[in-house]
Enzyme design. Structure first.
Site, PDB file in Angstrom:
ATOM      1  N   LYS A   1       0.856  -1.188   0.000  1.00 57.80           N
ATOM      2  CA  LYS A   1       0.000   0.000   0.000  1.00 57.80           C
ATOM      3  C   LYS A   1       0.892   1.237   0.000  1.00 57.80           C
ATOM      4  O   LYS A   1       1.669   1.455   0.928  1.00 57.80           O
ATOM      5  CB  LYS A   1      -0.910  -0.008   1.223  1.00 57.80           C
ATOM      6  CG  LYS A   1      -1.762   1.246   1.328  1.00 57.80           C
ATOM      7  CD  LYS A   1      -2.808   1.121   2.419  1.00 57.80           C
ATOM      8  CE  LYS A   1      -3.572   2.417   2.586  1.00 57.80           C
ATOM      9  NZ  LYS A   1      -4.567   2.345   3.653  1.00 57.80           N
TER      10      LYS A   1
ATOM     11  N   LYS B   1      -2.210  -1.560  -3.812  1.00 57.47           N
ATOM     12  CA  LYS B   1      -3.054  -0.362  -3.768  1.00 57.47           C
ATOM     13  C   LYS B   1      -2.206   0.895  -3.860  1.00 57.47           C
ATOM     14  O   LYS B   1      -1.219   0.969  -3.129  1.00 57.47           O
ATOM     15  CB  LYS B   1      -3.820  -0.377  -2.447  1.00 57.47           C
ATOM     16  CG  LYS B   1      -4.625   0.850  -2.185  1.00 57.47           C
ATOM     17  CD  LYS B   1      -5.339   0.738  -0.880  1.00 57.47           C
ATOM     18  CE  LYS B   1      -5.974   2.081  -0.557  1.00 57.47           C
ATOM     19  NZ  LYS B   1      -6.335   2.202   0.810  1.00 57.47           N
TER      20      LYS B   1
END
Ligand code: PBG
Length: 304
Positions: free
Chosen positions: A176, A229
């Site tokens: 992330k 992400k």
């Protein structure tokens, strides 16, 4: 016949923003088509999502009160916990995933607790584990830690096992990045950090090899599904993770990626439907098995 990548509503996980109160369905200005909604709307919405062929939702909560330790996150009567029960009542076969993080529940908006002006990793792990257990008790089908504290997958796995939830899978937000693409989400979830930023715990967008290290650690700690992400600026990362590991890979087509398309479409500058399908197809082509996307309903309507 020769198309290599096919997209289906089965691929999608639809995010929902659940808020406190009753009768609330409040549009999110930077994310046209998305809403903060109260419990009395969530059941009906969940039915609509399932009827479009989408198998799963991921829940984000906007609690009535925020505090230093994010106690709303692990309150058994919290907004997400109640939403899980409501959805499971309304649509038992909709697979309910919960986002496990502190940032929507802390007054300072950080993903962990703060000591001397800094996010502290290890004391946060205990609270994340409590949050995951509370979601499990309410009936969640899977938990998805998004906080990026080190060691949280292991902490959550051990806690779930101990509490009798050994079967409950974990989807970790493994790679992330500290991304400007989360801007609209922070408006939607009211989770903008009140000081500093998330760069001390989220990844540097310039790093590629480090993503593999983060993913390997999470798998070792017990992650069943790993996520990359954002998605669109990180297709190389999705592809690397797909090639290097044999677990399902999820990709999060995040809020900013959605808002850019919606805004340009409102200006009449792009063909929204084609752009949406092209983006989702490229994420799948890169190697994602599951796609978290605010386009889930729009795309499912087109694909069915
Ligand atoms: C919470 C969380 C964020 C997103 C999902 N979970 C925001 C952040 O890290 O600031 C972003 C999702 C999106 O932009 O659509 N930690």
């Amino acid at each position: 016949m020769v198309r290599e990548t096919s997209l289906s509503p089965d691929d999608f996980i639809c995010p929902l923003f659940v808020t406190h109160g009753r009768g609330v369905k409040k549009g999110i200005p930077s994310m046209p088509g998305c809403f903060q909604e109260s419990l009395d709307h969530v059941g009906k919405h969940a039915k609509e999502i399932r009827s479009l062929g989408i198998p799963s939702v991921i829940l984000f909560g906007i609690p009535e009160h925020k505090d230093e330790t994010g106690s709303g996150a692990y309150d058994d009567q919290g907004v997400v916990q109640n939403a899980i029960r409501t959805i499971k009542d309304a649509v038992p076969d909709l697979y309910v995933i919960t986002d496990v993080c502190m940032c929507e529940y802390t007054s300072h908006g950080h993903c962990g607790i703060i000591e001397k002006g800094d996010v502290v990793n290890d004391p946060t792990l205990e609270l994340l584990a409590k949050e995951a257990i509370s979601h499990a008790k309410a009936g969640a089908d899977m938990v998805a830690p998004s906080d990026m504290m080190d060691g949280r997958v292991e902490a959550i796995r051990l806690a779930l096992d101990e509490e009798g939830y050994a079967q409950l899978p974990i989807m970790s937000y493994a790679a992330k990045y500290a991304s400007a693409f989360y801007g609209p989400f922070r408006e939607a979830a009211e989770s903008t950090p009140q000081f500093g930023d998330r760069r001390s715990y989220q990844m540097d967008p310039a790093n590629r090899r480090e993503a593999l290290k983060e993913v390997a650690l999470d798998i070792e700690e017990g992650a069943d599904i790993v996520m990359v992400k954002p998605a669109l600026s990180y297709l190389d990362i999705i592809s690397d993770v797909r090639d290097s590991f044999d677990v399902p890979v999820a990709a999060y087509n995040v809020s900013g990626e959605y808002s850019l398309v919606k805004a340009a479409a409102q200006l009449g500058w792009v063909d929204e439907e084609r752009l949406m399908i092209e983006i989702l197809t490229s994420i799948k082509r890169a190697g994602a098995d599951l796609i978290l996307t605010y386009f889930a309903k729009d795309a499912a309507k087109l694909l069915s």
